[in-house]
Design an enzyme around this catalytic site. Sequence first.
Site, short mmCIF file in Angstrom:
data_model
loop_
_atom_site.label_atom_id
_atom_site.label_comp_id
_atom_site.label_asym_id
_atom_site.label_seq_id
_atom_site.Cartn_x
_atom_site.Cartn_y
_atom_site.Cartn_z
N CYS A 74 0.66 -1.21 -0.16
CA CYS A 74 0.12 0.09 0.05
C CYS A 74 0.87 1.31 0.04
O CYS A 74 1.52 1.53 -0.85
CB CYS A 74 -0.95 -0.07 1.06
SG CYS A 74 -2.26 1.05 0.71
N HIS A 110 -3.58 -5.22 1.73
CA HIS A 110 -2.80 -5.41 3.11
C HIS A 110 -2.95 -6.98 3.36
O HIS A 110 -3.88 -7.17 4.11
CB HIS A 110 -3.69 -4.63 4.21
CG HIS A 110 -3.30 -3.12 4.28
ND1 HIS A 110 -2.34 -2.58 4.86
CD2 HIS A 110 -3.82 -2.23 3.35
CE1 HIS A 110 -2.46 -1.19 4.54
NE2 HIS A 110 -3.19 -1.00 3.61
N GLU A 141 -1.32 -8.48 5.43
CA GLU A 141 -0.95 -8.60 6.80
C GLU A 141 -2.03 -8.44 7.78
O GLU A 141 -2.07 -8.75 8.90
CB GLU A 141 0.21 -7.66 7.37
CG GLU A 141 -0.14 -6.23 7.75
CD GLU A 141 -0.45 -5.33 6.45
OE1 GLU A 141 -0.59 -5.66 5.37
OE2 GLU A 141 -0.79 -4.20 6.62
#
Length: 187
Positions: free
Chosen positions: A79, A170, A172
């Site tokens: 990002c 994302h 994560e």
Amino acid sequence: MARLGVLALQGGYDAHARTLRGLGHTVDEVRTADDLARVDGLVLPGGESTTHLILIDRFALEAPLRAFVASGKPVLATCCGLILSAAEVVSPAQRSFGWVDVTVARNAWGRQVHSFEDTADPESPVGPVSMLFIRAPRITRVGPAVEVRATYRGEPVLVRQGNVTAGAFHPELTADARVHEAVFGRG
Ligand code: GLN
């Protein structure tokens, strides 16, 4: 077991650290050139790219980061990290480091809702990974040296040039560690 770093100036570095530890890696928070010298791979996390540029200048990290990328060690940029790594940034235009030959438009995915979760197209080389988009940049041009690793509705959302893998979403913030595993392996 690899010792990996997450750039920890601002933004969502902690969730990356958790995902990497889950894969068996040792993880350091990186704030200085000395921290960077100790790690074998690096995550550039989500956050605010304008703020990151200011902090990278303040902590004199641009040259060490450029040297790290040039060393060939694996880098995952998500990002804001994609925005920093791109060759060109538009809407609005912004300085970037040019490690991945793509053009990105800031805040261009999910303009109405700002944030959404879905899975990558099934034919994506990394697989139909879970993706969370948060005010995400859109990849609007892909250069000839860039490999597309995942698409969403036919558009590139995860790309790689050399040792730098960069995504608009994302990985994560989902339970799916396949993107991190594809870049760094298991510890
Ligand atoms: N919108 C942010 C920027 O332009 C990036 C958002 C993110 O990293 N989740 O820097």
